[in-house]
Design an enzyme around this catalytic site. Structure first.
Site, PDB file in Angstrom:
ATOM      1  N   ARG A  59      36.526  49.921  29.367  1.00 12.07           N
ATOM      2  CA  ARG A  59      37.663  48.980  29.437  1.00 12.07           C
ATOM      3  C   ARG A  59      38.936  49.681  28.985  1.00 12.07           C
ATOM      4  O   ARG A  59      39.914  49.044  28.639  1.00 12.07           O
ATOM      5  CB  ARG A  59      37.430  47.779  28.520  1.00 12.07           C
ATOM      6  CG  ARG A  59      36.126  47.097  28.676  1.00 12.07           C
ATOM      7  CD  ARG A  59      35.977  46.487  30.081  1.00 12.07           C
ATOM      8  NE  ARG A  59      34.651  45.904  30.215  1.00 12.07           N
ATOM      9  CZ  ARG A  59      33.587  46.608  30.594  1.00 12.07           C
ATOM     10  NH1 ARG A  59      33.680  47.875  30.903  1.00 12.07           N
ATOM     11  NH2 ARG A  59      32.420  46.003  30.691  1.00 12.07           N
ATOM     12  N   ARG A  69      43.379  49.757  23.929  1.00 15.17           N
ATOM     13  CA  ARG A  69      42.210  49.974  23.081  1.00 15.17           C
ATOM     14  C   ARG A  69      42.025  51.455  22.791  1.00 15.17           C
ATOM     15  O   ARG A  69      42.140  52.275  23.700  1.00 15.17           O
ATOM     16  CB  ARG A  69      40.978  49.519  23.847  1.00 15.17           C
ATOM     17  CG  ARG A  69      40.182  48.505  23.099  1.00 15.17           C
ATOM     18  CD  ARG A  69      38.932  48.261  23.891  1.00 15.17           C
ATOM     19  NE  ARG A  69      38.572  46.857  23.815  1.00 15.17           N
ATOM     20  CZ  ARG A  69      37.475  46.385  24.356  1.00 15.17           C
ATOM     21  NH1 ARG A  69      36.681  47.163  25.041  1.00 15.17           N
ATOM     22  NH2 ARG A  69      37.185  45.120  24.230  1.00 15.17           N
ATOM     23  N   ASP A  76      29.844  46.947  26.249  1.00 15.64           N
ATOM     24  CA  ASP A  76      30.341  47.109  27.613  1.00 15.64           C
ATOM     25  C   ASP A  76      29.875  48.436  28.197  1.00 15.64           C
ATOM     26  O   ASP A  76      29.389  48.518  29.316  1.00 15.64           O
ATOM     27  CB  ASP A  76      31.872  47.085  27.631  1.00 15.64           C
ATOM     28  CG  ASP A  76      32.432  45.755  27.144  1.00 15.64           C
ATOM     29  OD1 ASP A  76      31.714  44.747  27.204  1.00 15.64           O
ATOM     30  OD2 ASP A  76      33.601  45.740  26.696  1.00 15.64           O
ATOM     31  N   TRP A 206      27.246  38.574  23.041  1.00 15.14           N
ATOM     32  CA  TRP A 206      27.936  38.977  24.277  1.00 15.14           C
ATOM     33  C   TRP A 206      29.252  38.216  24.424  1.00 15.14           C
ATOM     34  O   TRP A 206      30.246  38.745  24.922  1.00 15.14           O
ATOM     35  CB  TRP A 206      27.038  38.714  25.502  1.00 15.14           C
ATOM     36  CG  TRP A 206      27.811  38.870  26.774  1.00 15.14           C
ATOM     37  CD1 TRP A 206      28.038  40.031  27.450  1.00 15.14           C
ATOM     38  CD2 TRP A 206      28.519  37.826  27.471  1.00 15.14           C
ATOM     39  NE1 TRP A 206      28.847  39.777  28.550  1.00 15.14           N
ATOM     40  CE2 TRP A 206      29.155  38.431  28.577  1.00 15.14           C
ATOM     41  CE3 TRP A 206      28.684  36.455  27.277  1.00 15.14           C
ATOM     42  CZ2 TRP A 206      29.921  37.707  29.481  1.00 15.14           C
ATOM     43  CZ3 TRP A 206      29.465  35.738  28.180  1.00 15.14           C
ATOM     44  CH2 TRP A 206      30.068  36.374  29.268  1.00 15.14           C
ATOM     45  N   ASP A 208      32.478  37.078  23.258  1.00 17.02           N
ATOM     46  CA  ASP A 208      33.459  37.419  22.227  1.00 17.02           C
ATOM     47  C   ASP A 208      34.004  36.183  21.518  1.00 17.02           C
ATOM     48  O   ASP A 208      34.601  36.302  20.442  1.00 17.02           O
ATOM     49  CB  ASP A 208      34.663  38.114  22.877  1.00 17.02           C
ATOM     50  CG  ASP A 208      34.357  39.555  23.228  1.00 17.02           C
ATOM     51  OD1 ASP A 208      33.493  40.149  22.572  1.00 17.02           O
ATOM     52  OD2 ASP A 208      34.986  40.079  24.171  1.00 17.02           O
ATOM     53  N   GLN A 405      37.023  39.905  36.288  1.00 15.73           N
ATOM     54  CA  GLN A 405      36.237  39.511  35.120  1.00 15.73           C
ATOM     55  C   GLN A 405      35.791  38.057  35.234  1.00 15.73           C
ATOM     56  O   GLN A 405      34.653  37.736  34.975  1.00 15.73           O
ATOM     57  CB  GLN A 405      37.056  39.678  33.838  1.00 15.73           C
ATOM     58  CG  GLN A 405      36.232  39.377  32.598  1.00 15.73           C
ATOM     59  CD  GLN A 405      37.090  39.083  31.386  1.00 15.73           C
ATOM     60  OE1 GLN A 405      38.020  38.277  31.422  1.00 15.73           O
ATOM     61  NE2 GLN A 405      36.790  39.757  30.301  1.00 15.73           N
ATOM     62  N   THR A 424      35.691  45.455  34.242  1.00 16.63           N
ATOM     63  CA  THR A 424      34.996  44.339  33.625  1.00 16.63           C
ATOM     64  C   THR A 424      33.511  44.655  33.641  1.00 16.63           C
ATOM     65  O   THR A 424      33.074  45.614  34.257  1.00 16.63           O
ATOM     66  CB  THR A 424      35.221  43.052  34.428  1.00 16.63           C
ATOM     67  OG1 THR A 424      34.373  43.091  35.564  1.00 16.63           O
ATOM     68  CG2 THR A 424      36.651  42.906  34.859  1.00 16.63           C
ATOM     69  N   GLY A 425      32.731  43.815  32.970  1.00 16.74           N
ATOM     70  CA  GLY A 425      31.290  44.070  32.943  1.00 16.74           C
ATOM     71  C   GLY A 425      30.604  43.702  34.240  1.00 16.74           C
ATOM     72  O   GLY A 425      29.406  43.959  34.410  1.00 16.74           O
TER      73      GLY A 425
END
Ligand code: IFM
Length: 516
Positions: A59, A69, A76, A206, A208, A405, A424-425
């Site tokens: 990410r 970040r 992730d 998972w 958040d 996402q 995104t995941g």
């Protein structure tokens, strides 16, 4: 650089050709031909490409998603690895090593793995310096549990059992074999149990936006934990660890009992317990009384019995599903959120407050396929697949070849609009849902199970897949319009008793024919 490109021909052309070759060589490790061009283009090209992009950048590089970040999110990144495993298993393995080296010696994962990661010398969420630098004040309950399916998929894809004996450093100090790393991850969960004896939700699972704390408990993590135990049990058997196998059998029975007793609510699994001991996601709750992930994960983890799975997945279909995918929970939080239900900060229908997460859609595809429900699995694929939405591009808004996402749910006035593209995941879970689920390519430690779950109208499809150094040419025939099942399987003309191909029968070019 300028000098090298001064004369664009032939240099630019050569480089574009080389780039194209590189991508097609990667994608060539699995190519499928089904009756659905949208499915093919996603699995063969665009979902695969999306998976490689998230695999490399996690990410971290997106200007849209947390572009500032300063590291890789643990859960992730470990999940992203699964999306490319069937295409480039050794590239995946390098990243698995890296992520194992970001596991703390207490078994937990570092919530954020710094770009400057220095295995053996890192500080952890227990150190103020880590908290200051990363902004992550505590462990999350799920991080290290993602290692189990990812390591399993690598070992099953390659047959490389020796990997389990490889020694890898911990993030903070010391080192251990991969197998021992996994044992420590189990221990981490055992060391962080809540008052009912289920894994605590800690700073997050998972989701958040679920802060369940040290005294709240997460059914999703409990199911991941159960799944982790069953994977480690298989490894223990292969490595001849009889004592561990007995320990794991005991834990499996204990946690199966606990989860079934505490989390089954008649026609659904609840989402967990708050720190005050209240149930989350029970049928009588005024808000958020049905959650998607515990239902799909009850199937993926192997926990739900047949009738439970049927009831839970039916609830998902009737209550949560929409033409754009299934919402994360229903109804959204508004007036009845408990303290740890951070999702209430989002408008109803967006993000974790009853948005449609494309990532969870991947688990839904997989869960339905594991139950043999091809129609449902395919429906969940199609309603969310970028390439299948070109007739509603003005609603969806994102590129027609890339997952977002989440998509805004029915509670939003922008129902159907997708958000947060690329990093995104989603890419990896949908890929696993399609490859392991719908196409039914399910490697295990001794070979390959073929268990497609497809729409009844497909009369057949073909796949070319590289597997353990061999090229498999697979034909699936569906003359009776089934959605799953087994009538016959031949491997290089030899009839097999079930839909399983033992690795020992593989030849450099293996012809396989499955009749459903
Ligand atoms: O699981 C998380 C992920 O780590 C970051 N994006 C949102 C997901 C759901 O909360």
């Amino acid at each position: 650089i300028l000098a090298a490109y001064q004369d664009p021909e032939p240099r630019v052309r050569q480089e574009v050709d080389a780039l194209r070759k590189m991508w097609y060589a990667r994608f060539d490790h699995l190519q499928v031909h089904t009756p659905d061009p949208a499915f093919d283009t996603m699995v063969n090209t665009w979902n695969a490409y999306n998976c490689f992009i998230t695999f490399v950048w996690s990410r971290a590089a997106s200007l849209i998603y947390c572009g500032l970040r300063n590291g890789y999110g643990y859960r992730d990144t470990v999940q992203d690895i699964q999306g490319i495993l069937h295409l480039e298993p050794e590239m995946a393995c390098e990243k698995i090593r890296f992520m194992l080296s970001a596991q703390v010696d207490n078994g937990g994962g570092l919530p954020l793995v710094k770009f400057t990661h220095n295995p053996g010398h890192e500080d952890t969420p227990d150190d103020p310096s880590y908290v200051k630098e990363t902004g992550h004040p505590a462990y999350r309950a799920d991080d290290a549990l993602w290692l189990f399916p990812t390591v399993y998929k690598y070992v099953a894809e390659t047959g490389n059992l020796a990997f389990l004996q490889e020694v890898i450093p911990f993030a903070n100090r010391g080192s251990a074999t991969v197998y021992e790393h996994l044992k420590r991850a189990v221990q981490f969960s055992l060391d962080h149990l809540g008052p009912h004896g289920l894994p605590a939700g800690l700073y997050a699972d998972w989701n958040d936006c679920l802060r369940l704390g040290a005294n709240g408990e997460s059914s999703f993590v409990a199911m991941q934990f159960y799944y982790a135990l069953s994977i480690l049990r298989q490894f223990a058997a292969k490595l001849g660890r009889a004592e561990d196998a007995a320990w794991l059998d005991g834990l499996l029975a204990e946690y199966r009992g606990k989860i079934q007793t505490l989390c089954w609510d008649g026609d659904r699994y609840i989402r967990g317990f708050t720190e005050a001991g209240e149930r989350i996601g029970a049928a009588a709750d005024p808000e958020a009384n049905l959650w998607l992930n515990p239902q799909s994960w009850s199937v993926i983890s192997g926990l739900a019995g047949r009738e439970q799975a049927e009831a839970a997945m039916e609830q998902v279909y009737t209550r949560l599903n929409t033409p754009y995918g299934a919402v994360l929970m229903d109804p959204p939080y508004h007036a009845h959120a408990f303290d740890g239900a951070l999702a209430v900060i989002y408008n109803p229908g967006t993000k974790e407050n009853a948005g449609i997460f494309s990532q969870t859609q991947g688990w839904l595809i997989l869960a339905e396929a594991l139950r043999g429900c091809g129609e449902r699995a395919y429906t969940y694929f199609a309603e969310n697949a970028p390439a299948a939405q070109n007739d509603r591009a003005e609603v969806r808004h994102l590129e027609p070849y890339c997952y977002g996402q989440f998509t805004e749910g029915p509670a939003s006035k922008h129902f159907g609009r997708s958000q947060v593209h690329w990093l995104t995941g989603t890419a990896s879970t949908v890929m696993v849902g399609c490859v392991e689920g719908i196409l039914g390519l399910r490697p295990d430690l001794d070979g390959l199970r073929l268990a497609p779950a497809i729409p009844r109208e497909w009369t057949g499809f073909t796949m070319d897949k590289d597997f353990r150094g061999c090229r498999l040419h697979i034909r699936v025939e569906n003359p009776d319009h089934r959605e799953s099942g087994f009538t016959s399987l031949t491997v290089n003309g030899q009839a097999m008793p079930d839909a399983y191909i033992p690795a020992a029968l593989l030849t450099p070019e293996t012809d396989i024919c499955l009749v459903l």
